[in-house]
Design a protein around this motif. Sequence first.
Motif, PDB file in Angstrom:
ATOM      1  N   THR A  15       0.849  -1.191   0.000  1.00 46.15           N
ATOM      2  CA  THR A  15       0.000   0.000   0.000  1.00 46.15           C
ATOM      3  C   THR A  15       0.887   1.244   0.000  1.00 46.15           C
ATOM      4  N   SER A  25       4.174   0.815   2.394  1.00 48.57           N
ATOM      5  CA  SER A  25       4.134  -0.145   3.480  1.00 48.57           C
ATOM      6  C   SER A  25       5.125  -1.275   3.195  1.00 48.57           C
ATOM      7  N   GLU A  26       5.226  -2.210   4.125  1.00 45.78           N
ATOM      8  CA  GLU A  26       5.983  -3.430   3.865  1.00 45.78           C
ATOM      9  C   GLU A  26       5.222  -4.273   2.840  1.00 45.78           C
TER      10      GLU A  26
END
Length: 328
Positions: A234, A241-242
């Motif tokens: 995301t 994000s990861e």
Amino acid sequence: MAGRKTDEGVGTRSTRSADEALDWFMRLQDDHASETLLSFEAWERTSPENARAYADLLRMTSMPSLYRATVADRARLVRSVQPTSARRKFSGWKAGLTVATTLMAGIVWVELPSILVDWRADYISAVGQRHTVTLPDGSKVELNTSSAIAIDFAGGKRRVSLLKGDAFFDVTHDPAHPFVVAGRFADVEVKGTAFGVATTGPADTVVLERGHVEVRSTATAHGTADLQPDQMVTATERGLSEVTPTDPYQSLAWRDGRVVFHDRPFDRALADLKRYYDGQVFVATGRFANTLVSGNYRTDDPDAAIRTLATSAGAQITRLPGGILILR
């Protein structure tokens, strides 16, 4: 046990007050007689629950989305001015014009963000519909409900901007001309692959079904992610994000006409289903917002899906004309 009975009694009174508040609201739209207003004021003073229920309803009806739901009635408002003489005819015409002008100004103000997106878009899907587009290079884009894209293929470029909603891309292989999808917070670059991008909610979501993509944050100076099949990332205004595993069956279920979620807060699940409903849904209480719900819902009957979801969370449903649903 005594405390429990007291709680149930309060809940029953609150529910009855909400029902009566809605009845009074509908009645006062057409009946402005002094006796009616006095009766309403007497009802409102009867209990704190009554006054609170009506105040909550007024706050809800001030929402722009409810205004959009009621502007369809503007023709009836204009037609309600019936001329009975030359003088009253002119007065009625002016009143009707004033009503129409006011409503149209409100419509433009409320709908302006959507209008601007539509002006920029090359392809748009309607509420509740999916639409497949073949691009100039042979790549295919499947648009989910209420989605829009703009394309730029000039000078050998292959660039698509996802303006709103969700899209699934099946990209024609062409190593000499990278294919780029621009979201709100990230660009996705591919040379031949299949993946989904969603701009709903506070983040862009990229889900890879097959192939390989590179996701670059456009909201921060640094941040890239390489996705392998069955992975997602995301992007927000704070960066990426990861990379995490995902099940495309669930993440891209909209392609099969379904919305699938597991242990999702009620307000987020409802937001997903509302995108398929060509009407308006209002929640008159916040007590269900964080209730975790799970489900697998068909998007071709969003009314039934919303009702089932609401019932599973313990909400009551009231339907008003024009496809308006009130959950409480």
